[in-house]
Design an enzyme around this catalytic site. Structure first.
Site, short mmCIF file in Angstrom:
data_model
loop_
_atom_site.label_atom_id
_atom_site.label_comp_id
_atom_site.label_asym_id
_atom_site.label_seq_id
_atom_site.Cartn_x
_atom_site.Cartn_y
_atom_site.Cartn_z
N GLU A 226 0.87 -1.17 0.00
CA GLU A 226 0.00 0.00 0.00
C GLU A 226 0.91 1.22 0.00
O GLU A 226 1.48 1.57 1.03
CB GLU A 226 -0.91 -0.01 1.23
CG GLU A 226 -1.80 -1.24 1.32
CD GLU A 226 -2.74 -1.40 0.14
OE1 GLU A 226 -2.96 -0.40 -0.59
OE2 GLU A 226 -3.25 -2.50 -0.08
N CYS B 92 -2.14 9.06 2.85
CA CYS B 92 -1.68 8.56 1.55
C CYS B 92 -2.70 8.79 0.45
O CYS B 92 -2.33 8.86 -0.73
CB CYS B 92 -1.34 7.07 1.64
SG CYS B 92 -2.71 6.02 2.19
#
Length: 466
Positions: free
Chosen positions: A217, A251
């Site tokens: 990720e 993010c």
């Protein structure tokens, strides 16, 4: 459980302890549900302690943002895992096909063994415990490496998990980048890493000699596209929510926003007004506005703005801030591709606002970059479908930001430079189990006939290959 660093040479022995215990007794459905229930209860009981630890690591972090991002999300995900677990564990019948009649076929979700989790600092509890809880639901044991950049939160996690799990079921490794590098090189049955693209490449290289399956990720520059005609005030409000939550240290925060050029300045003013409304009260601002996690990150963000000013760009701070690492929300207007704010992932409360000549030109601009972790189109159904038909991204929230992460029936993951694999809910369960194909053969089977001399069954064979 100690909060002293874990010696790198101690990691293999801990992994072997976890693996030996898993091989001796794989967790059944009752054990998994009980583990998840105890983890949920322990976390809920210690939410204030969690928020205090995170705030201390950040210099200041909004308690409410910690409760939402690192409390609510984890509790909701555990609830979803427990609710769905029995159905996910149930073997699934699949058709064997008439050529194998009368055989029966099924798929079984078999746990892998020991799952490693390397968690980042920006949501240090969420991004540690959601993959950990998913691995537990999938029947695995877990070895967690939390971030060295949030040491108080890492110590909190170590204590929390020691309260819930025996050390042969869940272990925690504490330490710096050297410990992290050694951890990534362990022969896990699956490894989940959340962090930057640059470090993700190093993790992938470290895992390669063991052929460790990975869920990465990562990050990247996630765009927002405001389509012609979309209300600017509504877009501004939701862009501010996505950009300033956790001071942009997310993010999937919108990294830049594209808007039709004729309305660029109007969007700038709408963003300015929205920020002013939210943080008008200095006392509330001090409570609600999260600081930057470290001096190094603060200096990095300052460097992005210094580069923009050196290029003669309009750099517009939207608030006056006090506090050692309170970085003001800032707009950068129409930076070119060479500006640092457009070459690097920002990971802070800085938002470039860029005017485009046409929606297709905006889409082309997005497509010249690495595929993003998130995409945020603001527009009507036809406009949004046009954007989705021409782009590829890790995930999408339409007419808003961030929220697809919280939808635990949607897989969360990147594509290309923004990551590989996915987790959350069923997607995470599937990635941390092996879909084991099983063919049940009855007493009478096709192989009893499909053998020489083939001349006697040539008509059957000819039929099978039609």
């Amino acid at each position: 459980m100690t909060d002293l660093p874990t010696p790198p040479d101690a990691l293999p022995a801990t992994l072997q302890t976890l693996r030996t215990a898993w091989q001796a007794r794989r967790p059944d459905a009752a054990q998994r549900r009980d583990d998840l229930a105890r983890l949920r209860a322990a976390l809920q009981r210690r939410l204030d302690e969690m928020a205090g630890a995170i705030s201390a690591d950040f210099g200041h972090r909004s308690r409410h943002e910690s409760l939402i991002a690192d409390g609510m999300t984890v509790l909701a995900d555990i609830d979803h895992l427990r609710r769905e677990l029995r159905g996910w564990m149930r073997p699934r019948r699949v058709a064997a096909g008439w050529r194998l009649w009368p055989a029966r076929a099924q798929l079984r979700s078999v746990p892998l063994g020991v799952v490693g989790v390397i968690a980042p600092w920006n949501y240090p509890v969420n991004l540690a415990l959601i993959p950990l809880a998913t691995a537990i639901a999938a029947g695995n044991h877990v070895y967690l490496k939390p971030s060295e950049h949030t040491p108080r939160t890492s110590a909190f996690l170590a204590a929390l998990l020691a309260e819930v799990f025996p050390p042969e079921r869940v272990a925690v490794a504490l330490g710096d980048a050297d410990v992290g590098a050694a951890f990534a090189a362990l022969p896990f049955d699956h490894l989940v890493f959340t962090g930057s693209t640059a470090v993700g490449r190093k993790v992938m290289a470290a895992a390669a000699p063991n052929l460790t399956p990975l869920t990465l990720e990562l990050g990247g520059k996630s765009p927002a596209i405001v389509c012609p005609g979309h209300p600017l005030e509504a877009a501004a409000a939701r862009l501010v929510s996505g950009k300033l939550f956790n001071a942009g240290q997310t993010c999937i925060a919108p990294d830049y926003v594209l808007v039709d050029a004729a309305r660029r300045d109007a969007l700038v003013e709408a963003l300015r007004a929205e920020v002013a409304r939210r943080y008008a009260d200095p006392a509330g601002r001090a409570d609600d506005y999260t600081h930057i996690v470290s001096a190094a990150q603060f200096q990095r963000l300052s460097g992005l703005l210094e580069d923009a000013r050196a290029r003669g760009l309009d750099v517009l701070p939207l608030l006056e801030m006090t506090g050692a690492r309170a970085f003001p929300p800032t707009l950068v207007v129409d930076p070119g591709d060479e500006a640092a704010v457009m070459r690097e992932e920002i990971f802070g409360p800085v938002l470039p606002v860029i005017g485009y000549t046409s929606l297709d030109a905006a889409i082309d601009s997005v497509n010249t970059r690495e595929r993003p972790l998130a995409l945020y189109p603001f527009g009507d159904r036809a406009q949004v479908e046009h954007i989705l038909a021409r782009t590829v991204s890790g995930g999408v929230t339409v007419n808003d930001t961030l929220l697809h992460f919280a939808a635990n029936r949607l897989p969360f993951g990147g594509v290309g430079a923004s990551g590989m694999g996915a987790y959350h809910g069923r997607a995470g369960f599937d990635s941390m189990t092996k879909a084991l194909p099983v063919l049940w053969q009855p007493r009478i089977a096709a192989t009893d006939w499909l053998r020489p001399p083939y001349a006697r069954i040539s008509a059957l064979i000819e039929r099978m290959v039609r």
